[in-house]
Scaffold this motif. Structure first.
Motif, PDB file in Angstrom:
ATOM      1  N   THR A 188       1.594  -5.032  -7.027  1.00 50.33           N
ATOM      2  CA  THR A 188       1.474  -4.177  -8.209  1.00 50.33           C
ATOM      3  C   THR A 188       2.481  -3.029  -8.163  1.00 50.33           C
ATOM      4  N   ARG A 189       2.784  -2.526  -6.970  1.00 51.99           N
ATOM      5  CA  ARG A 189       3.817  -1.493  -6.851  1.00 51.99           C
ATOM      6  C   ARG A 189       5.189  -2.062  -7.220  1.00 51.99           C
ATOM      7  N   LEU A 190       5.462  -3.263  -6.768  1.00 47.89           N
ATOM      8  CA  LEU A 190       6.770  -3.867  -7.035  1.00 47.89           C
ATOM      9  C   LEU A 190       6.936  -4.178  -8.524  1.00 47.89           C
ATOM     10  N   THR A 191       5.898  -4.706  -9.157  1.00 51.65           N
ATOM     11  CA  THR A 191       6.027  -5.003 -10.593  1.00 51.65           C
ATOM     12  C   THR A 191       6.165  -3.713 -11.397  1.00 51.65           C
ATOM     13  N   ALA A 192       5.481  -2.646 -10.966  1.00 52.54           N
ATOM     14  CA  ALA A 192       5.612  -1.355 -11.645  1.00 52.54           C
ATOM     15  C   ALA A 192       7.030  -0.812 -11.526  1.00 52.54           C
ATOM     16  N   ILE A 204       8.471 -13.506  16.669  1.00 49.26           N
ATOM     17  CA  ILE A 204       9.129 -13.851  15.398  1.00 49.26           C
ATOM     18  C   ILE A 204       8.909 -12.804  14.317  1.00 49.26           C
ATOM     19  N   ALA A 205       8.056 -11.804  14.567  1.00 48.76           N
ATOM     20  CA  ALA A 205       7.788 -10.778  13.556  1.00 48.76           C
ATOM     21  C   ALA A 205       8.992  -9.852  13.405  1.00 48.76           C
ATOM     22  N   ASP A 206       9.326  -9.545  12.150  1.00 51.09           N
ATOM     23  CA  ASP A 206      10.407  -8.596  11.858  1.00 51.09           C
ATOM     24  C   ASP A 206       9.861  -7.215  11.537  1.00 51.09           C
ATOM     25  N   VAL A 207       8.667  -7.167  10.991  1.00 50.35           N
ATOM     26  CA  VAL A 207       7.975  -5.913  10.702  1.00 50.35           C
ATOM     27  C   VAL A 207       6.506  -6.124  11.049  1.00 50.35           C
ATOM     28  N   VAL A 208       5.884  -5.120  11.670  1.00 43.11           N
ATOM     29  CA  VAL A 208       4.461  -5.197  12.015  1.00 43.11           C
ATOM     30  C   VAL A 208       3.753  -4.006  11.366  1.00 43.11           C
ATOM     31  N   ALA A 209       2.629  -4.276  10.695  1.00 46.68           N
ATOM     32  CA  ALA A 209       1.868  -3.213  10.044  1.00 46.68           C
ATOM     33  C   ALA A 209       0.405  -3.308  10.452  1.00 46.68           C
ATOM     34  N   VAL A 210      -0.168  -2.187  10.866  1.00 46.00           N
ATOM     35  CA  VAL A 210      -1.590  -2.114  11.175  1.00 46.00           C
ATOM     36  C   VAL A 210      -2.305  -1.725   9.887  1.00 46.00           C
ATOM     37  N   ASN A 211      -3.034  -2.661   9.307  1.00 40.24           N
ATOM     38  CA  ASN A 211      -3.689  -2.459   8.026  1.00 40.24           C
ATOM     39  C   ASN A 211      -5.051  -1.794   8.207  1.00 40.24           C
ATOM     40  N   LYS A 212      -5.663  -1.421   7.097  1.00 42.11           N
ATOM     41  CA  LYS A 212      -6.974  -0.773   7.056  1.00 42.11           C
ATOM     42  C   LYS A 212      -6.955   0.568   7.778  1.00 42.11           C
ATOM     43  N   ALA A 213      -5.808   1.260   7.698  1.00 43.64           N
ATOM     44  CA  ALA A 213      -5.688   2.597   8.287  1.00 43.64           C
ATOM     45  C   ALA A 213      -6.218   3.613   7.285  1.00 43.64           C
ATOM     46  N   ASP A 214      -7.532   3.625   7.109  1.00 41.02           N
ATOM     47  CA  ASP A 214      -8.151   4.527   6.141  1.00 41.02           C
ATOM     48  C   ASP A 214      -9.508   4.969   6.671  1.00 41.02           C
ATOM     49  N   GLY A 215      -9.990   6.089   6.171  1.00 36.97           N
ATOM     50  CA  GLY A 215     -11.304   6.588   6.573  1.00 36.97           C
ATOM     51  C   GLY A 215     -11.411   6.803   8.068  1.00 36.97           C
ATOM     52  N   LEU A 218      -6.197  -1.037   0.816  1.00 30.63           N
ATOM     53  CA  LEU A 218      -7.266  -0.578  -0.063  1.00 30.63           C
ATOM     54  C   LEU A 218      -6.866   0.687  -0.820  1.00 30.63           C
ATOM     55  N   THR A 219      -6.312   1.680  -0.101  1.00 32.03           N
ATOM     56  CA  THR A 219      -5.950   2.951  -0.737  1.00 32.03           C
ATOM     57  C   THR A 219      -4.481   2.987  -1.166  1.00 32.03           C
ATOM     58  N   GLY A 220      -3.670   2.096  -0.615  1.00 30.28           N
ATOM     59  CA  GLY A 220      -2.248   2.091  -0.938  1.00 30.28           C
ATOM     60  C   GLY A 220      -1.412   2.939   0.001  1.00 30.28           C
ATOM     61  N   ALA A 221      -2.051   3.671   0.904  1.00 24.95           N
ATOM     62  CA  ALA A 221      -1.314   4.527   1.830  1.00 24.95           C
ATOM     63  C   ALA A 221      -0.425   3.687   2.747  1.00 24.95           C
ATOM     64  N   GLY A 222       0.834   4.078   2.855  1.00 23.81           N
ATOM     65  CA  GLY A 222       1.753   3.428   3.779  1.00 23.81           C
ATOM     66  C   GLY A 222       2.377   2.138   3.279  1.00 23.81           C
ATOM     67  N   ILE A 223       1.952   1.627   2.114  1.00 22.15           N
ATOM     68  CA  ILE A 223       2.497   0.362   1.627  1.00 22.15           C
ATOM     69  C   ILE A 223       3.979   0.505   1.279  1.00 22.15           C
ATOM     70  N   ASP A 224       4.338   1.641   0.669  1.00 26.14           N
ATOM     71  CA  ASP A 224       5.751   1.876   0.360  1.00 26.14           C
ATOM     72  C   ASP A 224       6.583   1.913   1.631  1.00 26.14           C
ATOM     73  N   ASP A 225       6.025   2.477   2.700  1.00 29.97           N
ATOM     74  CA  ASP A 225       6.726   2.541   3.982  1.00 29.97           C
ATOM     75  C   ASP A 225       6.959   1.136   4.525  1.00 29.97           C
ATOM     76  N   VAL A 226       5.945   0.281   4.406  1.00 32.45           N
ATOM     77  CA  VAL A 226       6.095  -1.110   4.868  1.00 32.45           C
ATOM     78  C   VAL A 226       7.240  -1.788   4.115  1.00 32.45           C
TER      79      VAL A 226
END
Length: 329
Positions: A77-81, A194-205, A241-249
């Protein structure tokens, strides 16, 4: 008798971005029927001449429950926006027995599924990893020809299908979550390689601090696994869930693409095409083996002999291959 496929009309519809034609084209390239495979080759040959710039292809992987669908919806949704057109292909190797896709991705990505600038497609594995390679790689070509400039390929779990998908995309993103006790639980060394980027998700609350700890531990593990590799994968935290850090990813995905550069990306795509060529050869040979009259003539006898213990597996394989070779001469 089935009506022949109007390839010319389908090509025109895909190039115009008509969703129904895009869906029909992907169904065609996923089909294992002989007449459909011939039409699919004609379709893909025509679509390859669109002249559009290559889309950004990103594989998204992680163990079940890591929140891949929520993350993809947030990113999409961020990319389409931002003006992008986003295609999502969900590879489903769990459908081997039925041959169909069992994912409910459109229900899990409710907002993205109704976005006119997005297209979501559960993609069955067709029973084999060769099916994953053939169906998914060709579906990506259809989406690119339809003008989708970002293609996200979601895989269900962590396993051999991830290695297959990593060989078809520009950047491979591994999603994980902070876990109680062993933070690396469920993550195999081969996936980290083989990972090029690693993200720890659910970093909220209440989980935000745990996610930061997991990110530090993963960064240390990556240094051990990758050593002094040319590209050092980033480890970041985010919340689908909150969108935090998605732009950074997404910025890290872009950084990896910039690292490849135009020449590096071209070489990677060329190598993937060569690998894909052999995947298609193996897939075609598998189809021919299964439909061979010679193999059909000995299949039941070989099966009974193996099950009864009268015939060892190596000799059984030799007998099947001899029947296949004999039928082809």
């Amino acid at each position: 008798m089935a009506r022949p496929v109007d390839v010319a009309a389908l090509v025109e519809g895909v190039r115009l971005g008509r969703r129904a034609d895009v869906s029909r084209a992907i169904t065609l390239v996923e089909s294992s029927r002989v007449e459909h495979r011939a039409a699919a080759r004609e379709l893909l040959t025509e679509l390859a001449a669109t002249g559009l710039p290559p889309a950004t292809r990103v594989g998204v992987s992680g163990v079940p429950g890591v929140g891949k669908s929520t993350f993809i919806e947030g990113l999409g949704t961020r990319l389409t926006a931002a003006g992008h057109r986003v295609g999502v292909l969900a590879v489903d190797p769990s459908s081997v027995r039925t041959g169909g896709s069992v994912l409910g991705d459109k229900t899990r990505m409710a907002a993205l599924s109704v976005d006119p600038s997005a297209f979501i497609r559960p993609s069955p594995s067709a029973g084999t990893l060769g099916g994953v390679a053939r169906a998914t790689a060709q579906a990506m070509l259809v989406l690119e020809a339809a003008g989708y400039d970002v293609v996200l390929v979601e895989t269900v779990g962590v396993g051999q299908s991830e290695v297959t998908v990593a060989g078809m995309v520009d950047t491979f993103l591994l999603l994980t979550i902070a876990r109680t006790g062993d933070q690396l639980q469920g993550i195999k060394k081969g996936i980290l390689e083989i990972a090029d980027v690693v993200a720890v998700n659910k970093a909220d609350g209440d989980h935000e601090a745990d996610a930061r700890v997991a990110a530090r531990e993963l960064a240390g593990a990556l240094r051990l696994v990758r050593g002094h590799a040319e590209w050092a994968p980033s480890v970041v935290t985010c919340s689908g869930l909150t969108g935090a850090g998605i732009d950074d990813v997404w910025q890290r995905v872009g950084a990896h693409r910039d690292h490849l550069g135009a020449d590096g990306l071209a070489r990677k795509r060329a190598g993937q095409q060569l690998d894909f060529t052999w995947a298609l050869v193996r897939d075609e040979l598998d189809q021919r083996l299964r439909s061979s009259p010679g193999v059909a003539a000995v299949r039941d006898d070989v099966r009974q002999a193996v099950l009864s213990g009268e015939l060892p597996a190596p000799l059984a394989a030799d007998r099947i291959l001899a029947a296949f070779d004999g039928a082809g001469t």
